[in-house]
Design an enzyme around this catalytic site. Structure first.
Site, PDB file in Angstrom:
ATOM      1  N   ASP A 101       0.404 -10.831   5.403  1.00  0.00           N
ATOM      2  CA  ASP A 101       0.745 -10.997   4.359  1.00  0.00           C
ATOM      3  C   ASP A 101       1.321 -12.337   3.984  1.00  0.00           C
ATOM      4  O   ASP A 101       2.508 -13.008   4.467  1.00  0.00           O
ATOM      5  CB  ASP A 101       1.692  -9.918   4.262  1.00  0.00           C
ATOM      6  CG  ASP A 101       1.912  -9.480   2.883  1.00  0.00           C
ATOM      7  OD1 ASP A 101       0.902 -10.383   2.026  1.00  0.00           O
ATOM      8  OD2 ASP A 101       2.735  -8.081   2.932  1.00  0.00           O
ATOM      9  N   ASP A 125      -3.916 -11.714  -1.235  1.00  0.00           N
ATOM     10  CA  ASP A 125      -2.599 -11.497  -0.293  1.00  0.00           C
ATOM     11  C   ASP A 125      -2.201 -11.739   1.331  1.00  0.00           C
ATOM     12  O   ASP A 125      -1.607 -11.661   1.834  1.00  0.00           O
ATOM     13  CB  ASP A 125      -1.648 -12.139  -0.495  1.00  0.00           C
ATOM     14  CG  ASP A 125      -0.720 -10.862  -2.175  1.00  0.00           C
ATOM     15  OD1 ASP A 125      -1.556  -9.688  -1.124  1.00  0.00           O
ATOM     16  OD2 ASP A 125       0.397  -9.998  -1.780  1.00  0.00           O
ATOM     17  N   GLU A 126      -3.734 -11.113   1.284  1.00  0.00           N
ATOM     18  CA  GLU A 126      -3.049 -10.175   2.550  1.00  0.00           C
ATOM     19  C   GLU A 126      -4.806  -8.990   3.466  1.00  0.00           C
ATOM     20  O   GLU A 126      -5.611  -9.215   2.214  1.00  0.00           O
ATOM     21  CB  GLU A 126      -2.274  -8.886   2.557  1.00  0.00           C
ATOM     22  CG  GLU A 126      -2.854  -7.543   1.811  1.00  0.00           C
ATOM     23  CD  GLU A 126      -1.880  -6.220   1.728  1.00  0.00           C
ATOM     24  OE1 GLU A 126      -1.356  -6.237   3.030  1.00  0.00           O
ATOM     25  OE2 GLU A 126      -1.729  -6.044   0.621  1.00  0.00           O
TER      26      GLU A 126
END
Length: 359
Positions: free
Chosen positions: A8, A102-103
């Site tokens: 993350d 983003d993850e």
């Protein structure tokens, strides 16, 4: 035993802005458009000290920190960085399941590099991200996706945490039950009313009781309380729909739902951008006070080309709800489905992902 890593990025959008504009470093940065309907896309860690969080109304963020620097989102730039990060992931495994820009989940049980220790793989990935993008990431390492996602929050920012198979119970049982994904404020209150405050409390309840109170989600709670999650990491999982919903502490009339629908539409709009896909069908979901679920949908000839377009369609769908005016609602949701590959709709994507939403 599987080795799952959840990576993350730390305050991703805000961190990209601070990286690219040195004048923003050390300042409370809020990535959001200003306006009554706007919501926060991301907040830097400096902004978070004032209580600002993602998905919060921008006007509230401004009240919490009048000196915050508001920066409009630049999704093209975030996507470019996200592609860099995913390329790093794929050096180590082909089993990469992106959740957003983003993850992602990674299954490193059989890593390409031949490395055996998932902790060392996670550390190397984070080092490569830092060196190649000048950004930081946090990671959780565990035997399954559920535990890995919880673990990735444990040492944020710029850290990692491992939950070894032999330590699952020791880690999980003392946790407050709201650490389980899907247990929000309303569900947390319902569980507390039943005397369920920790995961340990939850584990004591039989499956039948949890299903009686929470339906199919009761089974999920039962399994998560035991650290069970057999879902595989699914590479390049295609997003079928994106939605946001709210459950109210008090039931509301239909005409009181408009501001909630507007806010949820914006959350869905931004979430759609993070998936890099285009949704054409707008869906409105309602749950009445007696738990009846209704959905209304509309598929225009072209996907909504602006936030206001999505809001207008979602609000219009309330006029297709044909229930008595005294009906009260305990939940509302706004979603987009019917996703297409952006490469097949380049012209639409340019309009959808390049324009600034109307305020």
């Amino acid at each position: 035993m599987r080795k799952i890593v959840h990576v993350d990025m730390d305050a991703f959008y805000a961190s990209v802005e601070q990286r690219d504009d040195p004048s923003l470093r050390g300042k409370p940065v809020v990535v959001a458009w200003r306006g009554a309907r706007s919501v926060v896309c991301a907040a830097s860690y400096e902004a978070r000290t004032f209580g600002i969080r993602s998905a919060m109304p921008a006007v509230r963020a401004e009240r919490l920190c009048p000196d915050a620097v508001f920066v409009p989102p630049d999704f093209a730039r975030y996507k470019a960085v996200s592609r860099q990060v995913r390329e790093i992931f794929h050096r180590h495994t082909d089993l990469v399941e992106p959740l957003s820009l983003d993850e992602a989940y990674l299954d490193v049980t059989e890593a390409k590099t031949g490395m055996q220790l998932a902790t060392e793989i996670a550390q190397l990935i984070r080092t490569q991200i830092r060196e190649e993008t000048q950004l930081t990431a946090s990671a959780g390492i565990a035997p399954n996706k559920f535990l890995a996602k919880i673990a990735s929050d444990w040492r944020k920012p710029d850290g990692q945490f491992v939950i070894a198979p032999s330590r699952v119970d020791a880690f999980l049982l003392p946790l407050p039950v709201n650490r389980i994904p899907g247990v929000g404020k309303v569900m947390d209150g319902k569980l507390a009313a039943l005397g369920i405050v920790t995961v340990s409390d939850l584990r004591l309840r039989p499956l039948e009781e949890l299903q009686a109170h929470f339906g199919s989600f009761g089974q999920s709670l039962y399994r998560r309380a035991r650290g069970i999650d057999e879902r595989p990491v699914e590479p390049d999982q295609e997003v079928q729909s994106v939605s946001s919903e709210d459950t109210f502490s008090e039931d509301l009339a239909l005409d009181a739902l408009d501001p909630h629908i507007q806010r949820l539409a914006e959350k869905t709009w931004h979430a759609t951008r993070r998936t890099e896909r285009i949704g054409r069908t707008v869906v409105l979901k309602l749950k009445t006070s007696n738990f009846r679920i209704l959905t209304r949908s509309y598929t225009p000839e072209q996907p909504p080309a602006s936030l206001q377009g999505l809001v207008d369609i979602a609000l219009g769908l309330t006029r297709r709800v044909e229930l008595p005016p005294e009906t009260r609602y305990r939940l509302v949701g706004v979603g987009l489905s019917g996703f297409s590959d952006p490469e097949l709709q380049a012209a639409v994507q340019g309009e959808l992902f390049g324009e600034v939403p109307q305020q």
